[in-house]
Write an enzyme that holds these catalytic residues in place. Structure first.
Site, short mmCIF file in Angstrom:
data_model
loop_
_atom_site.label_atom_id
_atom_site.label_comp_id
_atom_site.label_asym_id
_atom_site.label_seq_id
_atom_site.Cartn_x
_atom_site.Cartn_y
_atom_site.Cartn_z
N HIS A 18 0.87 -1.17 0.00
CA HIS A 18 0.00 0.00 0.00
C HIS A 18 0.91 1.23 0.00
CE1 HIS A 18 -2.79 3.07 1.36
NE2 HIS A 18 -2.10 3.24 2.47
N CYS A 95 -4.76 2.13 -4.44
CA CYS A 95 -3.99 3.23 -3.84
C CYS A 95 -2.70 3.50 -4.62
CB CYS A 95 -3.68 2.91 -2.39
SG CYS A 95 -2.76 1.37 -2.14
#
Length: 302
Positions: A18, A95
């Site tokens: 992430h 993301c």
């Protein structure tokens, strides 16, 4: 410098990552949800949201930003509109895809390919079996706040200083020069970057509180001249705090001198700060100077 903060489930080398883009004291991330509003939020750099399952892994410096701060904020605002929470897709629009788009926008450089390798593998497999990307279902958007921001944690009723009710692990300070600004705010003072006299304090509470007064301290050379307070709005960035509709504003602050330096005490509109689960404080000083905050007290009831 535009930086990419990378997270993994273990805090080490991994298959899945992430990421968020750090610029001007804030970290911008993209998360999914069942809303047409933007899924882009701002959080304290290198601190993943509580309960997210991610652990900070490393920071990658991408390139110098090619915009001034104000122009960069405008670029971010434009990109936020292009990434609604409902468009999130784990393989096709996650993301890391947002981080790639933002880095390209701010400095014309992309993120390292290894950061989003899993999405590439997943899309290849999805293409092989002929299935189309499926939008993510309802999910908690990434950002500051935690359970207190939703008002789901109960506590006993007490009167007095509410600083002990702040969830300091999820708190943040944007545009501070200190490497650990939240800790600096708790133990000493935080100072804005030179020539950018503004600080944004992001303060989630362990449980909802009722705010009555705000007390700030500052050094005589770096006093804020105005404050803007925002109730229950955990997704502010510096641009929102400077131009958005505040819950309450204080102009031309009056500072008094005491044994421990300068301080100002502000009575807030009590009715507007009931059931307060998140408080954002935007402090600004004279142009081209600096400001500092060396004491913070929130008076009310928890």
């Amino acid at each position: 410098m535009v930086k990419l903060n990378v997270y993994s489930p273990s805090g080490g080398q991994h298959v899945a990552y992430h990421s968020g883009v750090e610029i001007f004291g804030g970290e911008y991330v993209f998360g999914g949800g069942n809303t047409s509003y933007s899924g882009v939020t701002v959080q304290r750099p290198k601190i993943p949201p509580a309960g997210s399952g991610w652990t900070f892994y490393q920071t990658v410096e991408i390139a110098p930003c090619r915009y001034s701060r104000d122009d960069a904020m405008r670029q971010i605002q434009q990109l936020r509109a292009e990434f609604p929470a409902s468009s999130y897709d784990l393989m096709a629009r996650n993301c890391n895809h947002f981080a790639e788009a933002l880095c390209q926008r701010l400095c014309a450089q992309g993120i390292p390919s290894w950061v989003n390798r899993l999405a590439g593998i997943g899309n290849a497999m999805r293409s092989a079996v002929g299935s189309a990307p499926t939008p993510a279902g309802p999910a908690r958007a990434e950002g500051a706040g935690g359970p207190a921001a939703a008002g789901v944690v109960a506590s006993s009723i007490t009167d007095g200083d509410l600083t002990s009710q702040i969830d300091w692990k999820a708190a943040g300070v944007l545009n501070a020069v200190e490497s650990e600004p939240t800790e600096a705010l708790q133990t000493g003072s935080v100072t804005s970057e030179a020539g950018s006299p503004e600080l944004l304090l992001l303060l989630p509470f362990i449980s909802p509180v009722k705010l009555q007064k705000l007390v700030l301290g500052a050094s005589s050379e770096a006093v804020p001249t105005s404050l803007r307070l925002f109730a229950n709005n955990p997704n502010l960035d510096m641009d929102d705090a400077m131009t958005g509709a505040a819950t309450q504003e204080f102009q031309d602050l009056c500072w008094t001198s005491g044994s421990d330096g300068l301080s100002t005490t502000l009575e807030v509109n009590f009715l507007k700060f009931q059931k307060l689960s998140f408080l954002a404080i935007y402090a600004r000083g004279e142009d081209d100077g600096i400001i500092s905050v060396c004491k913070l007290a929130l008076i009310g009831r928890a």
